[in-house]
Design a protein around this motif. Structure first.
Motif, short mmCIF file in Angstrom:
data_model
loop_
_atom_site.label_atom_id
_atom_site.label_comp_id
_atom_site.label_asym_id
_atom_site.label_seq_id
_atom_site.Cartn_x
_atom_site.Cartn_y
_atom_site.Cartn_z
N GLY A 276 -15.74 8.57 -2.58
CA GLY A 276 -14.44 9.05 -2.17
C GLY A 276 -13.61 9.62 -3.30
N ILE A 277 -13.60 8.95 -4.45
CA ILE A 277 -12.74 9.40 -5.56
C ILE A 277 -13.27 10.66 -6.22
N THR A 278 -14.49 11.06 -5.89
CA THR A 278 -15.04 12.30 -6.45
C THR A 278 -14.76 13.51 -5.58
N LEU A 279 -14.13 13.30 -4.43
CA LEU A 279 -13.88 14.39 -3.49
C LEU A 279 -12.61 15.14 -3.88
N PRO A 280 -12.54 16.44 -3.59
CA PRO A 280 -11.31 17.19 -3.86
C PRO A 280 -10.16 16.68 -2.99
N GLY A 281 -9.01 16.48 -3.62
CA GLY A 281 -7.84 15.96 -2.92
C GLY A 281 -7.75 14.46 -2.87
N ALA A 282 -8.78 13.76 -3.40
CA ALA A 282 -8.81 12.30 -3.32
C ALA A 282 -7.62 11.68 -4.05
N MET A 283 -7.28 12.24 -5.21
CA MET A 283 -6.19 11.66 -6.00
C MET A 283 -4.85 11.79 -5.27
N ASN A 284 -4.69 12.84 -4.48
CA ASN A 284 -3.46 12.99 -3.70
C ASN A 284 -3.35 11.86 -2.67
N GLY A 285 -4.49 11.53 -2.06
CA GLY A 285 -4.49 10.43 -1.10
C GLY A 285 -4.18 9.10 -1.74
N ILE A 286 -4.76 8.85 -2.91
CA ILE A 286 -4.53 7.58 -3.61
C ILE A 286 -3.09 7.49 -4.08
N ARG A 287 -2.54 8.62 -4.57
CA ARG A 287 -1.13 8.60 -4.98
C ARG A 287 -0.22 8.31 -3.79
N ALA A 288 -0.55 8.88 -2.62
CA ALA A 288 0.26 8.60 -1.42
C ALA A 288 0.15 7.13 -1.03
N TYR A 289 -1.03 6.55 -1.21
CA TYR A 289 -1.25 5.14 -0.89
C TYR A 289 -0.44 4.22 -1.79
N LEU A 290 -0.33 4.58 -3.07
CA LEU A 290 0.31 3.70 -4.05
C LEU A 290 1.75 4.07 -4.38
N HIS A 291 2.26 5.16 -3.83
CA HIS A 291 3.62 5.56 -4.18
C HIS A 291 4.59 4.41 -3.90
N ILE A 292 5.57 4.26 -4.74
CA ILE A 292 6.51 3.15 -4.62
C ILE A 292 7.85 3.67 -4.11
N ASP A 293 8.24 3.18 -2.95
CA ASP A 293 9.52 3.54 -2.34
C ASP A 293 10.27 2.24 -2.04
N LEU A 294 11.05 1.81 -3.01
CA LEU A 294 11.75 0.52 -2.87
C LEU A 294 12.81 0.55 -1.77
N LYS A 295 13.27 1.72 -1.38
CA LYS A 295 14.27 1.81 -0.32
C LYS A 295 13.71 1.31 1.01
N LYS A 296 12.39 1.39 1.16
CA LYS A 296 11.77 0.91 2.40
C LYS A 296 12.02 -0.58 2.62
N LEU A 297 12.23 -1.32 1.53
CA LEU A 297 12.43 -2.77 1.65
C LEU A 297 13.74 -3.11 2.35
N ASN A 298 14.62 -2.13 2.51
CA ASN A 298 15.86 -2.36 3.26
C ASN A 298 15.63 -2.38 4.76
N ASN A 299 14.44 -1.96 5.17
CA ASN A 299 14.09 -1.92 6.59
C ASN A 299 13.45 -3.25 7.00
N PRO A 300 14.06 -3.99 7.93
CA PRO A 300 13.49 -5.29 8.34
C PRO A 300 12.06 -5.18 8.88
N GLN A 301 11.72 -4.02 9.45
CA GLN A 301 10.37 -3.85 10.02
C GLN A 301 9.29 -3.98 8.95
N VAL A 302 9.62 -3.59 7.72
CA VAL A 302 8.65 -3.70 6.62
C VAL A 302 8.31 -5.17 6.38
N TRP A 303 9.32 -6.03 6.39
CA TRP A 303 9.10 -7.45 6.17
C TRP A 303 8.36 -8.10 7.34
#
Length: 622
Positions: A276-303
Motif C-alpha cells: 500500500g505505501i508504495t502506491l501513488p497517492g498513498a502518503m496523501n491517504g496516510i496524512r489524512a488518516y493521521l491529521h490532527i484536528d483538536l477542534k473535533k474534541l469539542n464534539n460530544p459525538q467524538v467521545w
C-alpha cells in the motif's frame, strides 16, 4: 483436603494458613483446592473432575487476541479515527482504554480464572446476578447468527478471487445492471453534487457485492426475503464445519487452530501495508488518516464514538474472556495477560489504518477526488472499495486472495470465541452438556447455521442489519454494566482483589480498585445512555425499515436483558427464610451460605477500612 490432613479454615481466618508450608506443597495448589472446596466440589465427588486447561500459555494468549482482533479493527476503527480528528481521536480513545477498557478486560479474565467457571456459573460469587450470565450467553448466540454470514461472504469472495480476472472488474457480467459504470468513466456529472464515490453503488465492485452476492435487487425489503442463496449456503456450511471441528474437543483443539487464525491477519496486514505505501497517492491517504484536528474534541459525538469503539473492540461482556480464562492454570498472571492482549488489540487497530488509508489514498489519486469521497467503513469498505482498489494492481488475484484470507481468519477466531462462550457457559451450568460436549457443540453450530439462513436470502442483508443493531447493541452494554456492579458493589472490590492476590501473589493497586468500583460503571452507564440517545431510525442505505421491524428488534434486545430481573426474582422467591435472609442468600457467595444461617452476613457489616492512608467506615463488600 481431608485426605491430605489439612484443615479448611473459615475465610476470615484464611490468613493464618501459614502452617501449610510444612506439608511441602505449592501454595497455589492449596489455594486451588480451597477454591474448589468453596465452590462445593469435594474430593472424590462426581464433580471433582480436573478442569481442562490450555496446552500452552501461548494458546490462551492467541485465543484472546484472535477473539478481540476482529473485522471491526479493520473496517471501523481507521474510518472513525479519520472522521473524528485523526490523531486527535487517539486522545479519548487511549483515555477510555486506560480508565475503562483495560480494567473491564482485567476484571473478566480474573473472574473467570479464579472461579474456573463459565459466564453463568461464575455467579456463585453473587447468585442473584446469574441472570447476567444468561444474558451474555444469549447475546453471544445471537451474534453467531449473523457474524457467521459475514465470514461466509469473505469465503465466497475468496473463491471468486481464484480467477485470472477478478469478477468485480467489469460491467459485462450477468448480475450487472444497465446503470453499471466503469470506474474510469465516473466523474462529477455521474455522481451528482451530493454523492461521494464510496456511496455510488453502480460500480462493478458495488454491483458484484449487492447484486452478485447479496441479490438485494430481488427483494423489496425485510418483508420480502425470498429463499436462501445456495452459493452462500455452501460457504456457510464450510464456515460452520470449521467452527465445529475447531471447538469439538475444547481448548485442546481450538488452542491449536488459533496459531493460524490469530497470526495470519498480521502476516497479511504486513504484506498489504508494504504494498500500500508504495502506491501513488498513498502518503496523501496516510496524512489524512493521521491529521490532527483538536477542534473535533469539542464534539460530544467524538467521545461517544471513542467510548463505544474501545468497548466493542476489546470484546468485554460477551462471556468469551470469562470462558477462556476459566481454562487457565490457577496461578497464571492474568494481570500481565490483560495488559498485553488489550494493548496488542488497540495497536493492531491503529496499524491497520495505515494499510487501509494508503490504499484509499491510491484510489483518490486514481479518480482525482478527495480522500473523503472514497473513505467509508463497514462492509462497504472491505467488500466494495478495497476489492476495487486491489483489482487495479499488478498481481490483483494474489492480493485479493490474501486480503480475503485475512478477513476469513479475522472472523473465524472471533466466531470461535463467541461459540465457546455459549458452550462453556451452558455446559458448566448443566453437567450433562459437559459430558456430551461434542454433541452439544454440533447442536450449537447447527442451530446457528439454521438461523443464519435468514441472512443469506435475497433480503438477508435487512435481517443482518436488524440483528446487528439490536442483538448486541444496548443489550450487551446493559449486561456488562450489571456485571461490573455485581462484582464491584455486591461481591466487593476488596474481596475480588483478595481473589486475585491468591492467584498472582499480589493485590491490585488502588488505581484498578477505583476503576472497578467507580470509573468503569460510570463509563458503562455513559455508553448505555449514549447508545440510546444516539440511536436513530433503522435503515440500510436509502431503505427505511418499517415500524414493526423496530418492535421486533427491541423484542430481541429485551429477550436477553430480561434474564437479569427474571432470574433475580426467581432466585429470591425460591430461597427459604425471611425477606432479610432471602436477600442475604441472594448476595452472599454460595460457599458462605452457612454464615447466613448463623446470622453472620458479611455484606451487612461495616468496618473501619484502613488502607492507603484512608480511615473511614465503608460497607464490608467494598
Amino acid at each position: 483436603i481431608a485426605k491430605m490432613n489439612i484443615q479448611v479454615l473459615p475465610e476470615h481466618k484464611l490468613s493464618s494458613v501459614a502452617p501449610l508450608k510444612q506439608f511441602n506443597m505449592e501454595k497455589k495448589e492449596v489455594e486451588l483446592i480451597l477454591v474448589k472446596e468453596q465452590n462445593g466440589v469435594h474430593p472424590g465427588s462426581a464433580d471433582d473432575v480436573v478442569r481442562e486447561t490450555w496446552g500452552k500459555k501461548l494458546d490462551f494468549l492467541l485465543s484472546v487476541i484472535g477473539f478481540a482482533v476482529d473485522l471491526a479493527n479493520v473496517w471501523r476503527f481507521p474510518y472513525l479515527c479519520y472522521k473524528n480528528g485523526g490523531g486527535a481521536f487517539l486522545i479519548p480513545y487511549v483515555l477510555f482504554l486506560v480508565i475503562a477498557g483495560m480494567p473491564l478486560f482485567y476484571m473478566e479474565l480474573a473472574l473467570g480464572q479464579f472461579n474456573r467457571e463459565g459466564a453463568a456459573t461464575v455467579w456463585k460469587i453473587c447468585p442473584v446476578f446469574k441472570g447476567v450470565g444468561y444474558t451474555v450467553i444469549i447475546i453471544a448466540l445471537y451474534v453467531g447468527f449473523y457474524y457467521n454470514v459475514i465470514i461466509a461472504w469473505s469465503l465466497y469472495y475468496l473463491f471468486a478471487s481464484l480467477t485470472s480476472e477478478l469478477p468485480w472488474l467489469g460491467c459485462k457480467h450477468p448480475w450487472n445492471s444497465p446503470n453499471c459504470t466503469e470506474p474510469q468513466h465516473i466523474n462529477g456529472t455521474i455522481l451528482g453534487n451530493r454523492t461521494s464515490y464510496s456511496k455510488f453503488k453502480n460500480t462493478p465492485a458495488g454491483e458484484f457485492y449487492e447484486r452478485g452476492v447479496l441479490h438485494i435487487h430481488e427483494s423489496r425489503g425485510i418483508d420480502d426475503l425470498g429463499l436462501p442463496r445456495w452459493e452462500l449456503a455452501i460457504c456457510l456450511i464450510v464456515v460452520v464445519f470449521i467452527l465445529y471441528f475447531s471447538l469439538w474437543k475444547g481448548v485442546k483443539s481450538s488452542g491449536k487452530v488459533v496459531y493460524v487464525t490469530a497470526t495470519m491477519p498480521y502476516i497479511v496486514l504486513l504484506v498489504l501495508l508494504i504494498r500500500g505505501i508504495t502506491l501513488p497517492g498513498a502518503m496523501n491517504g496516510i496524512r489524512a488518516y493521521l491529521h490532527i484536528d483538536l477542534k473535533k474534541l469539542n464534539n460530544p459525538q467524538v467521545w461517544i464514538d471513542a467510548a463505544t469503539q474501545i468497548f466493542y473492540s476489546l470484546g468485554a461482556g460477551f462471556g468469551v474472556l470469562i470462558a477462556f480464562a476459566s481454562y487457565n492454570k490457577f496461578e497464571n498472571n492474568c494481570y500481565r495477560d490483560a495488559i498485553l492482549t488489550s494493548t496488542i488489540n488497540c495497536v493492531t487497530s491503529f496499524i491497520s489504518g495505515f494499510a487501509i488509508f494508503s490504499v484509499l489514498g491510491y484510489m483518490a489519486n486514481q479518480h482525482q477526488v478527495n480522500i473523503k469521497d472514497v473513505a467509508t467503513e463497514g462492509a462497504g469498505l472491505v467488500f466494495i472499495i478495497y476489492p476495487e482498489a486491489i483489482s487495479t494492481l499488478p498481481g490483483a488475484t494474489f492480493f485479493a486472495i490474501v486480503f480475503f484470507i485475512m478477513l476469513l481468519t479475522l472472523g473465524i477466531d472471533s466466531a470461535m470465541g463467541g461459540m465457546e462462550a455459549v458452550i462453556t457457559g451452558l455446559s458448566d451450568d448443566f453437567k450433562i452438556l459437559k459430558r456430551n460436549r461434542k454433541l452439544f457443540t454440533f447442536i450449537v453450530a447447527f442451530g446457528t447455521f439454521l438461523m443464519a439462513l435468514l441472512c443469506i436470502t435475497n433480503g438477508g442483508i435487512y435481517v443482518l442489519t436488524l440483528l446487528d443493531k439490536y442483538a448486541a447493541g444496548t443489550s450487551i452494554l446493559f449486561g456488562v454494566l450489571i456485571e461490573a456492579i455485581g462484582v464491584s458493589w455486591f461481591y466487593g472490590v476488596d474481596r475480588f482483589s483478595e481473589d486475585i492476590e491468591r492467584m498472582t501473589g499480589f493485590k491490585p493497586g488502588i488505581y484498578w480498585r477505583l476503576c472497578w468500583k467507580y470509573v468503569s460503571p460510570t463509563f458503562l452507564l455513559f455508553v448505555v445512555i449514549a447508545s440510546i440517545v444516539t440511536s436513530g431510525e433503522l435503515r440500510y442505505d436509502d431503505y427505511v425499515f418499517p415500524d414493526w421491524s423496530n418492535i421486533v428488534g427491541w423484542f430481541i434486545a429485551l429477550s436477553s436483558m430480561l434474564c437479569v430481573p427474571i432470574y433475580a426474582i426467581y432466585k429470591f422467591l425460591t430461597l427459604p427464610g425471611t425477606f432479610k435472609e432471602r436477600t442475604a442468600y441472594c448476595i452472599t457467595p454460595e460457599h458462605e451460605y452457612h454464615m447466613v444461617m448463623e446470622g453472620n452476613v458479611r455484606q451487612y457489616k461495616v468496618r473501619q477500612y484502613k488502607r492507603y492512608n484512608y480511615n473511614y467506615s465503608l460497607p464490608i463488600c467494598i
